[in-house]
Design a protein around this motif. Sequence first.
Motif, PDB file in Angstrom:
ATOM      1  N   ILE A  86       0.841  -1.198   0.000  1.00 27.76           N
ATOM      2  CA  ILE A  86       0.000   0.000   0.000  1.00 27.76           C
ATOM      3  C   ILE A  86       0.878   1.250   0.000  1.00 27.76           C
ATOM      4  N   GLU A  87       1.922   1.214   0.801  1.00 31.10           N
ATOM      5  CA  GLU A  87       2.841   2.353   0.864  1.00 31.10           C
ATOM      6  C   GLU A  87       3.450   2.630  -0.512  1.00 31.10           C
ATOM      7  N   GLY A  88       3.857   1.591  -1.203  1.00 31.55           N
ATOM      8  CA  GLY A  88       4.408   1.757  -2.543  1.00 31.55           C
ATOM      9  C   GLY A  88       3.374   2.295  -3.517  1.00 31.55           C
ATOM     10  N   HIS A  89       2.161   1.828  -3.369  1.00 31.61           N
ATOM     11  CA  HIS A  89       1.080   2.296  -4.232  1.00 31.61           C
ATOM     12  C   HIS A  89       0.809   3.781  -3.999  1.00 31.61           C
ATOM     13  N   VAL A  90       0.829   4.202  -2.737  1.00 33.82           N
ATOM     14  CA  VAL A  90       0.609   5.615  -2.416  1.00 33.82           C
ATOM     15  C   VAL A  90       1.732   6.470  -3.013  1.00 33.82           C
ATOM     16  N   ARG A  91       2.965   5.995  -2.928  1.00 35.56           N
ATOM     17  CA  ARG A  91       4.075   6.730  -3.542  1.00 35.56           C
ATOM     18  C   ARG A  91       3.882   6.857  -5.049  1.00 35.56           C
ATOM     19  N   ALA A  92       3.383   5.788  -5.670  1.00 32.92           N
ATOM     20  CA  ALA A  92       3.141   5.820  -7.115  1.00 32.92           C
ATOM     21  C   ALA A  92       2.043   6.834  -7.453  1.00 32.92           C
ATOM     22  N   VAL A  93       1.019   6.907  -6.629  1.00 32.63           N
ATOM     23  CA  VAL A  93      -0.049   7.887  -6.850  1.00 32.63           C
ATOM     24  C   VAL A  93       0.504   9.306  -6.701  1.00 32.63           C
ATOM     25  N   LYS A  94       1.355   9.498  -5.708  1.00 32.77           N
ATOM     26  CA  LYS A  94       1.979  10.806  -5.504  1.00 32.77           C
ATOM     27  C   LYS A  94       2.793  11.198  -6.736  1.00 32.77           C
ATOM     28  N   ASP A  95       3.555  10.255  -7.269  1.00 34.75           N
ATOM     29  CA  ASP A  95       4.342  10.517  -8.475  1.00 34.75           C
ATOM     30  C   ASP A  95       3.440  10.834  -9.664  1.00 34.75           C
TER      31      ASP A  95
ATOM     32  N   ALA B 192       0.515  12.240  -9.592  1.00 32.73           N
ATOM     33  CA  ALA B 192       0.005  13.604  -9.419  1.00 32.73           C
ATOM     34  C   ALA B 192       1.102  14.625  -9.709  1.00 32.73           C
ATOM     35  N   ALA B 193       2.306  14.354  -9.235  1.00 32.38           N
ATOM     36  CA  ALA B 193       3.422  15.280  -9.449  1.00 32.38           C
ATOM     37  C   ALA B 193       3.783  15.396 -10.923  1.00 32.38           C
ATOM     38  N   ASN B 194       3.578  14.319 -11.663  1.00 29.39           N
ATOM     39  CA  ASN B 194       3.927  14.314 -13.085  1.00 29.39           C
ATOM     40  C   ASN B 194       2.777  14.751 -13.981  1.00 29.39           C
ATOM     41  N   GLY B 195       1.700  15.212 -13.369  1.00 31.91           N
ATOM     42  CA  GLY B 195       0.598  15.760 -14.153  1.00 31.91           C
ATOM     43  C   GLY B 195      -0.247  14.745 -14.888  1.00 31.91           C
ATOM     44  N   ARG B 196      -0.305  13.528 -14.370  1.00 34.17           N
ATOM     45  CA  ARG B 196      -1.152  12.513 -15.006  1.00 34.17           C
ATOM     46  C   ARG B 196      -2.608  12.938 -14.953  1.00 34.17           C
ATOM     47  N   ASP B 197      -3.391  12.380 -15.823  1.00 30.44           N
ATOM     48  CA  ASP B 197      -4.805  12.702 -15.918  1.00 30.44           C
ATOM     49  C   ASP B 197      -5.496  12.478 -14.565  1.00 30.44           C
TER      50      ASP B 197
END
Length: 79
Positions: free
Chosen positions: A7-16, A18-23
């Motif tokens: 879950i922690e890794g998944h949250v980091r991926a979501v943060k990335d 958002a930071a990279n401007g994904r849809d």
Amino acid sequence: MTRLAKIEGHVRAVKDMAANGRDCSEVLLQIAAVRKALDGAAKLLFKDHLESCVVDAVHHGDEEKVLSDLQKALDNFIR
């Protein structure tokens, strides 16, 4: 612990994402997946708590305290 690490890794991926401007819809979909994973972890923890801590408390005469603590935890978890 393994489930929480995923879950922690998944949250980091979501943060990335958002930071990279994904849809936004993609980010929201991933947030929903994280929430589902957290719910699954909570369900597993609750099941384990019932099967071990609550059963042990009943055997040792501590059921009032354990049930009180469990009620507080549920009140905080389910709002």
